[in-house]
Design a protein around this motif. Structure first.
Motif, mmCIF file in Angstrom:
data_model
loop_
_atom_site.group_PDB
_atom_site.id
_atom_site.type_symbol
_atom_site.label_atom_id
_atom_site.label_comp_id
_atom_site.label_asym_id
_atom_site.label_seq_id
_atom_site.Cartn_x
_atom_site.Cartn_y
_atom_site.Cartn_z
ATOM 1 N N UNK A 413 0.835 -1.221 0.000
ATOM 2 C CA UNK A 413 0.000 0.000 0.000
ATOM 3 C C UNK A 413 0.864 1.263 0.000
ATOM 4 N N UNK A 414 1.949 1.249 0.761
ATOM 5 C CA UNK A 414 2.834 2.415 0.797
ATOM 6 C C UNK A 414 3.463 2.674 -0.570
ATOM 7 N N UNK A 415 3.882 1.601 -1.238
ATOM 8 C CA UNK A 415 4.426 1.777 -2.571
ATOM 9 C C UNK A 415 3.384 2.272 -3.561
ATOM 10 N N UNK A 416 2.154 1.769 -3.399
ATOM 11 C CA UNK A 416 1.042 2.190 -4.262
ATOM 12 C C UNK A 416 0.786 3.691 -4.095
ATOM 13 N N UNK A 417 0.748 4.149 -2.840
ATOM 14 C CA UNK A 417 0.504 5.568 -2.581
ATOM 15 C C UNK A 417 1.659 6.428 -3.095
ATOM 16 N N UNK A 418 2.883 5.915 -2.986
ATOM 17 C CA UNK A 418 4.042 6.679 -3.461
ATOM 18 C C UNK A 418 3.936 6.953 -4.956
ATOM 19 N N UNK A 420 1.169 6.761 -6.752
ATOM 20 C CA UNK A 420 -0.030 7.568 -7.003
ATOM 21 C C UNK A 420 0.301 9.053 -6.920
ATOM 22 N N UNK A 421 1.051 9.429 -5.906
ATOM 23 C CA UNK A 421 1.423 10.837 -5.746
ATOM 24 C C UNK A 421 2.288 11.306 -6.909
ATOM 25 N N UNK A 422 3.151 10.426 -7.398
ATOM 26 C CA UNK A 422 4.021 10.816 -8.501
ATOM 27 C C UNK A 422 3.261 10.967 -9.808
ATOM 28 N N UNK A 423 2.345 10.037 -10.080
ATOM 29 C CA UNK A 423 1.668 10.009 -11.380
ATOM 30 C C UNK A 423 0.357 10.813 -11.370
ATOM 31 N N UNK A 424 -0.440 10.644 -10.306
ATOM 32 C CA UNK A 424 -1.785 11.231 -10.270
ATOM 33 C C UNK A 424 -1.887 12.436 -9.343
ATOM 34 N N UNK A 425 -0.851 12.717 -8.584
ATOM 35 C CA UNK A 425 -0.822 13.857 -7.663
ATOM 36 C C UNK A 425 -1.823 13.706 -6.516
ATOM 37 N N UNK A 455 -8.053 3.912 -13.960
ATOM 38 C CA UNK A 455 -7.331 5.184 -13.819
ATOM 39 C C UNK A 455 -5.940 4.993 -13.217
ATOM 40 N N UNK A 456 -5.763 3.902 -12.460
ATOM 41 C CA UNK A 456 -4.462 3.645 -11.816
ATOM 42 C C UNK A 456 -3.633 2.603 -12.570
ATOM 43 N N UNK A 457 -3.944 2.364 -13.829
ATOM 44 C CA UNK A 457 -3.235 1.314 -14.579
ATOM 45 C C UNK A 457 -1.726 1.548 -14.595
ATOM 46 N N UNK A 458 -1.289 2.765 -14.910
ATOM 47 C CA UNK A 458 0.150 3.058 -14.949
ATOM 48 C C UNK A 458 0.777 2.916 -13.572
ATOM 49 N N UNK A 459 0.047 3.322 -12.553
ATOM 50 C CA UNK A 459 0.559 3.233 -11.181
ATOM 51 C C UNK A 459 0.773 1.776 -10.786
ATOM 52 N N UNK A 460 -0.202 0.931 -11.101
ATOM 53 C CA UNK A 460 -0.110 -0.486 -10.739
ATOM 54 C C UNK A 460 1.084 -1.161 -11.437
ATOM 55 N N UNK A 461 1.318 -0.796 -12.679
ATOM 56 C CA UNK A 461 2.471 -1.369 -13.385
ATOM 57 C C UNK A 461 3.781 -0.935 -12.739
ATOM 58 N N UNK A 462 3.857 0.300 -12.308
ATOM 59 C CA UNK A 462 5.075 0.777 -11.649
ATOM 60 C C UNK A 462 5.289 0.084 -10.304
ATOM 61 N N UNK A 463 4.205 -0.207 -9.595
ATOM 62 C CA UNK A 463 4.322 -0.845 -8.286
ATOM 63 C C UNK A 463 4.916 -2.248 -8.421
ATOM 64 N N UNK A 464 4.365 -3.043 -9.352
ATOM 65 C CA UNK A 464 4.826 -4.434 -9.460
ATOM 66 C C UNK A 464 6.235 -4.531 -10.040
#
Length: 755
Positions: A413-418, A420-425, A455-464
């Motif tokens: 979750x922490x990585x996901x939020x990190x 998210x802030x970078x990509x989606x603000x 909406x979080x597709x790019x974020x999820x790819x960065x997390x994994x």
């Protein structure tokens, strides 16, 4: 006769007591004023009691000017003073006024030193030395505060007419400090800028302003709290603009009753003038719209659709949840009889979001056409897909598994939020439905989750792909499963397919809700839906068979023979053939739908007219309408708001049947009653959340009555403006728009600063 005399005597005594009371009150006010505790003009105006010369009974109170002995009415002493004294009507008052600037400074004798000071300066010095004496060249005159200019009355003025007047003696002792302080304050006011006065409104202006304010409160219908009337800042605002305080009791009492009665009379008159009408009701069943509110499930709204295209609000009923069909039938029939009494044939149909309640009423009343709401029909199709199409179940399960893991595992979750802030603000959890997908009553919570993941597709790819997630995968098989799913193209293709189909249907439903189509458009709406669904199947490689089966099943549940009949009878849908004739579009109907047209027409007319109506239908089918009139009916113009092409005169279809096609007497009766019927019951939206606190059991009948009246007034106003929007949606859009505009400006400024 003696009884009449006694009544007359009692009336005279009451009047005499009132006059005496008025006189005593004015004398008390004048006495206080002379002592410095009231208005300046009482030094020159004296109340007098006028008695009847025959009986000696007091009959009136007058004001006498002590300077010129003129007598005035005592109804408004302030106005009398302004007109008689200030404006110079009284010559004696004008001659005795002398500006302060004309008075020379007064010498002040002091033990320490001798200086010449104005009598209004240095009060603190007089307090320290009570032995100081102020010498005036003439007897000390009384002070008058006249408007914004301060004057002294000259010593030779004639004040002998005013009884009880005390001459002001300035000895320099304690007794004169108050008068000197008042004089000093007056001079300070002369030196300081004049404060802007409050606006003085006439009684008509005040009444008009309060009426507008009350109407705004009623039409906001709970969005603005009545308790805000007691807010100090709101009271200060009213005072600033010259309005009196507004009473909650008045707004919820006499004003509310008066406004409701005015609106009710207007609404009833509009319905009474119509030859026939259609009843629309919504709120029986739970709305699966994302912008629907929980209140819509409990509050059933009834409106009346008139042939001229306008709507009139009728009433709102609090049901507290889902109700049996029999209860809905009873409520509907009671409302119909309440509107038109025994002339129930004036109501030619009902459109509702509770279809089961309509069938029995239509079977019992052959002239009625009861329709199910198309807006709800399209939204129900989404639920059909979620229950019957395996693709929806697979995507739902995968999304819930992914969201539960990302929300519950702290490191992931922490990585996901990190990211998210970078990509989606922004950073937020994924919205997981509160219950298992197979127990959901509608698809809306699942669709919210699907939207989040899309909406979080790019974020999820960065997390994994992050090293921290890879370390978690070493010991956690669920992490490996979810990570593999995110990196699988099949998952995203299926997710995008479900998202696209739901969005497609929702957009069509929203358009139906905003456009409020008539029943003649229903067949074309479903044809458009089928065409779009077919394109969707081809785009995402989905088998068409199961999808078409689900669409056909929902179409049959919503279909009504009136759809086909209205399409045939409405001149708006006439088609030009090779010979230049404008003929009804029978070729657009199936064989079964053609039979439906014959059956419905014969049901809607009397048995004696049935064969005549069918003969006229055959003539209409072969001859159609004169090309000139047909072209006039079908003229379209661009809507300045939406940019879409719309019919220039929506009422022309009905007018053609009532004028140019008057030869079709039986068929014309059916046509004019069908072609104006609406296909959706969804009307306007209001924030009626206060009804939740008022209408449940345990609350007073008076409170419910007040709430009903406010709803009636608000709904009437919104329908009058043809405003079908939701205030909460408008506010959200405005805030989002402001935010996006700010972001754009920030980007522009950032680019400019970098240059």
């Amino acid at each position: 006769m003696s009884m009449i005399n006694s009544i007359s005597t009692d009336a005279d005594e009451i009047a005499a007591r009132a006059v005496n009371k008025r006189y005593e009150g004015l004398v008390t006010v004048r006495t206080k004023a002379i002592k410095g505790k009231g208005a300046w003009y009482w030094a020159h105006l004296e109340p007098i009691l006028v008695k009847n010369t025959e009986t000696g009974v007091p009959k009136a109170v007058k004001l006498k000017c002590c300077l010129c002995n003129a007598v005035f009415s005592a109804s408004n002493p302030s106005r009398t003073a302004s007109e008689h004294l200030k404006r110079g009507t009284c010559s004696n008052f004008s001659s005795m006024l002398q500006p302060i600037s004309a008075i020379p400074p007064m010498p002040i004798s002091n033990n320490n030193n001798n200086v010449s000071l104005s009598p209004i300066m240095n009060n603190h010095r007089r307090k320290r030395n009570s032995s100081s004496v102020i010498a005036f060249p003439s007897p000390p005159p009384p002070m008058l505060n006249h408007g914004i200019n301060t004057y002294l009355v000259s010593g030779d003025g004639n004040n002998s007419n005013c009884s009880g007047q005390h001459h002001l003696v300035l000895s320099g002792g304690r007794e004169d400090l108050g008068a000197l302080a008042m004089l000093e304050d007056s001079v300070k006011k002369l030196k300081s800028p004049k404060a802007s006065p409050r606006p003085v409104l006439s009684k008509d202006q005040v009444d008009s302003a309060l009426d507008l304010l009350a109407n705004w409160f009623y039409e906001s219908c709970g969005s603005v709290s009545f308790s805000s009337l007691e807010h100090p800042k709101f009271k200060a605002f009213l005072n600033q603009v010259g309005l009196p305080a507004v009473s909650r009791k008045e707004l919820l009492g006499s004003r509310l009753d008066s406004k409701f009665e005015e609106v009710r009379i207007e609404s009833e008159a509009r319905i009474r003038d119509a030859l026939f009408f259609q009843v629309a009701c919504e709120g029986w069943k739970c709305s699966s719209s994302s912008y629907g509110t929980a209140m819509d499930e409990n509050l059933v709204k009834f409106t009346v659709n008139l042939p001229n295209g306008t709507c009139v609000f009728q009433k709102a009923v609090f049901t507290g949840g889902s109700v049996p069909s029999k209860y809905a039938e009873d409520i509907l029939w009671e409302m119909i009889t309440g509107i038109c009494g025994s002339a129930v044939q004036q109501c030619v149909g009902i459109v509702s979001d509770k279809a089961k309640a309509l069938r029995k009423l239509e079977a019992q009343n052959h002239w009625m056409v009861n329709l199910s709401c198309q807006f709800q029909g399209f939204l129900s199709l989404i639920k059909d897909f979620s229950r019957e199409l395996p693709l929806f179940k697979a995507v739902t399960n995968n999304c819930i598994k992914l969201a539960n893991y990302f929300n519950s595992n702290s490191e992931v979750r922490n990585g996901f939020h990190k990211y998210q802030l970078q990509v989606l603000d922004h950073a937020a959890l994924l919205r997981v439905p509160s219950s298992k997908c197979e127990n959901l009553k509608n698809f809306e919570p699942v669709f919210a989750l699907i939207e989040d993941i899309v909406h979080c597709a790019d974020v999820l790819h960065l997390v994994v792909l992050d090293d921290s997630y890879k370390r978690v995968c070493v010991d956690d098989p669920v992490a490996r499963e979810v990570g593999g799913m995110i990196q699988d193209d099949v998952f995203w293709n299926e997710l995008q397919a479900v998202y696209s189909l739901v969005k497609l249907i929702k957009e069509m439903a929203e358009e139906i809700e905003s456009e409020r189509p008539l029943i003649g458009q229903c067949l074309s709406l479903w044809q458009d839906l089928r065409a779009k669904v077919k394109e969707w199947c081809m785009k995402f490689s989905i088998g068409e068979g199961p999808v078409e089966k689900i669409v056909d099943k929902r179409f049959k549940k919503n279909y009504h023979p009136a759809w086909s009949t209205a399409l045939i009878l409405d001149p708006l849908y006439l088609i030009r053939d090779t010979n230049g004739k404008y003929l009804p579009p029978f070729k657009c109907l199936t064989h079964e739908q053609e039979k439906d047209v014959d059956k419905l027409i014969t049901r809607l007319v009397s048995r004696e007219e049935a064969h005549i109506a069918l003969m006229e239908l055959m003539k209409w089918r072969s001859e159609g309408l004169d090309p000139l009139y047909a072209q006039a009916v079908q003229v379209k113009r661009q809507d300045p708001v939406t940019g879409k092409m719309k019919v220039a005169n929506p009422q022309s279809s009905r007018l053609v049947w009532e004028t140019c096609l008057s030869e079709f007497k039986s068929l014309g009766k059916v046509a004019v009653r069908l072609i104006f019927l609406h296909a959706t019951s969804s009307g306007f939206k209001c924030n009626w959340s206060f009804m939740r606190r008022i209408c449940p059991q345990g609350h007073s009948r008076m409170g419910i009555d007040r709430a009903q009246k406010m709803i009636f007034i608000a709904a009437h106003a919104k329908l009058g403006r043809r405003d079908f929007s939701n205030e909460e949606e408008k506010d959200a859009e405005m805030l989002a728009m402001t935010s996006s505009e700010d972001d754009t400006l920030n980007e522009v400024f950032a680019e400019a600063s970098s240059v």
